[in-house]
Design a protein around this motif. Structure first.
Motif, PDB file in Angstrom:
ATOM      1  N   GLY A  37       4.050   3.495   1.975  1.00 37.15           N
ATOM      2  CA  GLY A  37       3.391   4.728   1.567  1.00 37.15           C
ATOM      3  C   GLY A  37       1.914   4.525   1.286  1.00 37.15           C
ATOM      4  O   GLY A  37       1.539   3.666   0.482  1.00 37.15           O
ATOM      5  N   ILE A  38       1.074   5.321   1.966  1.00 33.16           N
ATOM      6  CA  ILE A  38      -0.375   5.262   1.754  1.00 33.16           C
ATOM      7  C   ILE A  38      -0.808   6.570   1.110  1.00 33.16           C
ATOM      8  O   ILE A  38      -0.623   7.651   1.685  1.00 33.16           O
ATOM      9  N   ARG A  54      -4.272  -2.320  -5.050  1.00 34.90           N
ATOM     10  CA  ARG A  54      -3.519  -1.187  -4.500  1.00 34.90           C
ATOM     11  C   ARG A  54      -2.936  -1.554  -3.129  1.00 34.90           C
ATOM     12  O   ARG A  54      -1.769  -1.282  -2.836  1.00 34.90           O
ATOM     13  N   MET A  55      -3.748  -2.193  -2.298  1.00 36.66           N
ATOM     14  CA  MET A  55      -3.269  -2.559  -0.961  1.00 36.66           C
ATOM     15  C   MET A  55      -2.193  -3.633  -1.025  1.00 36.66           C
ATOM     16  O   MET A  55      -1.233  -3.603  -0.253  1.00 36.66           O
ATOM     17  N   ASP A  56      -2.348  -4.584  -1.935  1.00 29.50           N
ATOM     18  CA  ASP A  56      -1.315  -5.610  -2.092  1.00 29.50           C
ATOM     19  C   ASP A  56       0.011  -4.973  -2.481  1.00 29.50           C
ATOM     20  O   ASP A  56       1.084  -5.419  -2.047  1.00 29.50           O
ATOM     21  N   GLY A  57      -0.064  -3.908  -3.289  1.00 26.24           N
ATOM     22  CA  GLY A  57       1.149  -3.194  -3.662  1.00 26.24           C
ATOM     23  C   GLY A  57       1.787  -2.509  -2.472  1.00 26.24           C
ATOM     24  O   GLY A  57       3.022  -2.529  -2.308  1.00 26.24           O
ATOM     25  N   ILE A  58       0.967  -1.904  -1.623  1.00 24.76           N
ATOM     26  CA  ILE A  58       1.477  -1.237  -0.419  1.00 24.76           C
ATOM     27  C   ILE A  58       2.201  -2.231   0.480  1.00 24.76           C
ATOM     28  O   ILE A  58       3.254  -1.928   1.067  1.00 24.76           O
ATOM     29  N   ASP A  86      -7.009  -5.896   8.106  1.00 24.58           N
ATOM     30  CA  ASP A  86      -7.372  -7.299   7.859  1.00 24.58           C
ATOM     31  C   ASP A  86      -6.286  -8.010   7.052  1.00 24.58           C
ATOM     32  O   ASP A  86      -5.936  -9.168   7.334  1.00 24.58           O
ATOM     33  N   LYS A  87      -5.753  -7.327   6.054  1.00 22.64           N
ATOM     34  CA  LYS A  87      -4.684  -7.934   5.244  1.00 22.64           C
ATOM     35  C   LYS A  87      -3.424  -8.151   6.082  1.00 22.64           C
ATOM     36  O   LYS A  87      -2.729  -9.170   5.928  1.00 22.64           O
TER      37      LYS A  87
END
Length: 332
Positions: A37-38, A54-58, A86-87
Motif C-alpha cells: 500500500g502506497i 515510511r518506504m521501509d515499512g511499505i 532504488d530500494k
C-alpha cells in the motif's frame, strides 16, 4: 519467492488514479499476490529519515529475489517513485514497471522530467504499457528495456446486472472537463451528457450536466443507451494539444468504464485506442467532432446492436480481468 503489487490509497474516492490501481488489485488479489500500500500524501516537507522509514515499512514484506510490480506513477512525484525503485533494486527484486500514465507526456510543464522517468523505467526488468504506440514513444525518449507487454485495455471489476443499451443518438462523457475545455461550448447537434462535478459559476447550458456518480452508479447509468465519448484536447473540433496528443499513446480508463457497461465508444481516429475499437467492432472512430452527426446518422438499429454485442463481449473481458490476466500470462 513472492509476487507483490504496489497499490495507491488515501486519495479522494473520486480519484481515477486510485480507482484504476484498485481495479488492478481486485484482479490480482485472487492470484495470491501481496499488496504494497502506497499512501498518496504531501511529502514535500517530510524529513528524509521519515521518508526512508515510511518506504521501509511499505517494503517490509519484500525479500531478495521477489517479483514486484510497481504501478506507476504513484502521484507522489518522480523523486518519491525513484527512491522506492532504488530500494527495490537494492533488494535485487525482479522489477516490473506497470505504467498507467506517463506524467511528462500528459502535462507539458512536466516534460523536462522525461529523462528522470526514463531512467526509472530503465531500472526495470520488464515494462507493461497501455499500447504498442506508448512503448515505441518511450523508446524514442531513451527507454532501453527490451521486454514489454501491452495491456490492451484497463480492467474494471464489478458484478452488476446491466441493461442492453438502446440506440440513442447521444453521447456520454465522464471525466474532468478541464482536459477538454471546449466541452462546455458544445456546438454539435448530437446531445452530450456530462457526468462530473459542476464548477460554480460555469455556464453548462449547452450540455446536459448530470453531476458526479460513483463507479457503480455510473455503470448502471451508462448502460441505458448511446455512445461513450473518449476525447481530450484544447480544440473544439479534434484531439489536439498535450492532452489530445496523449491519446495517440495512452488507453483511457474512461474507455474501459464505458465498455464495461456495454456502451459502444466514439474515439479519435488517430488515437491508440482506435485500432482496438475498429478491430473489435465496439465503437466508431472519427477524425473530427464535425463528423459525429453524419457518422451516427448512417447507423441503423441493427448496426448499433451489432456494436452493442461486440461491446458486451469486450466488456465482459474487462469485468472479468481478462486483459490483465492475459498480459500477466504473456510475462512468462
Amino acid at each position: 519467492m513472492k509476487i507483490h503489487f504496489t497499490n495507491l490509497f488515501g486519495q479522494s474516492s473520486k480519484s481515477v488514479a486510485l480507482m484504476a490501481q484498485n481495479d488492478i488489485m481486485n484482479v490480482v488479489r485472487e492470484l495470491g499476490v501481496n499488496e504494497l500500500g502506497i499512501y498518496f500524501y504531501d511529502h514535500s516537507n517530510e524529513p528524509a529519515s521519515e521518508l526512508n522509514s515510511r518506504m521501509d515499512g511499505i517494503l517490509a514484506g519484500v525479500a531478495f529475489g521477489d517479483i514486484v510490480f510497481v504501478q506507476s506513477p504513484s502521484w507522489n512525484g518522480i523523486e518519491w517513485d525513484r527512491r522506492l525503485v532504488d530500494k527495490l533494486k537494492l533488494l535485487q527484486t525482479k522489477l516490473v514497471m506497470f505504467i498507467h500514465d506517463v506524467p511528462p507526456l500528459m502535462f507539458e510543464s512536466n516534460y523536462y522530467l522525461m529523462p528522470n522517468y526514463i531512467d526509472m523505467y530503465n531500472q526495470s526488468d520488464l515494462v507493461v504499457v497501455p499500447s504498442e504506440q506508448m512503448y515505441h514513444r518511450l523508446v524514442s525518449e531513451g527507454l532501453t528495456v527490451k521486454k514489454y507487454v501491452v495491456q490492451k485495455l484497463w480492467d474494471l471489476t464489478h458484478s452488476l446486472d446491466l441493461y442492453t443499451p438502446q440506440f440513442e443518438k447521444k453521447l456520454i462523457f465522464s471525466g474532468n472537463p478541464s482536459r477538454f475545455p471546449h466541452i462546455i461550448d458544445w456546438k454539435y447537434e448530437t446531445p452530450l451528457h456530462v457526468y462530473t462535478e459542476p464548477v460554480e459559476g460555469v455556464d453548462y447550458s449547452k450540455i446536459h450536466m448530470e453531476g458526479w456518480r460513483t463507479k457503480q452508479e455510473l455503470l448502471l447509468e451508462l448502460s441505458k443507451g448511446g455512445f461513450g465519448l473518449v476525447w481530450d484536447g484544447d480544440s473544439a473540433e479534434t484531439c489536439s494539444g498535450v492532452f489530445g496528443e496523449y491519446l495517440r499513446y495512452n488507453n483511457s480508463h474512461k474507455a474501459s468504464l464505458y465498455l464495461a457497461s456495454g456502451f459502444p465508444l466514439v474515439v479519435w481516429k488517430q488515437s491508440a485506442l482506435s485500432h482496438f475499437v475498429l478491430e473489435n467492432g465496439c465503437g466508431i472512430a472519427v477524425e473530427s467532432l464535425h463528423e459525429l452527426k453524419a457518422t451516427i446518422d448512417n447507423l441503423s438499429d441493427t448496426d448499433y446492436q451489432d456494436l452493442v454485442e461486440n461491446t458486451k463481449r469486450v466488456g465482459k473481458g474487462i469485468r472479468d480481468g481478462h486483459y490483465l490476466l492475459t498480459a500477466l500470462n504473456n510475462l512468462k
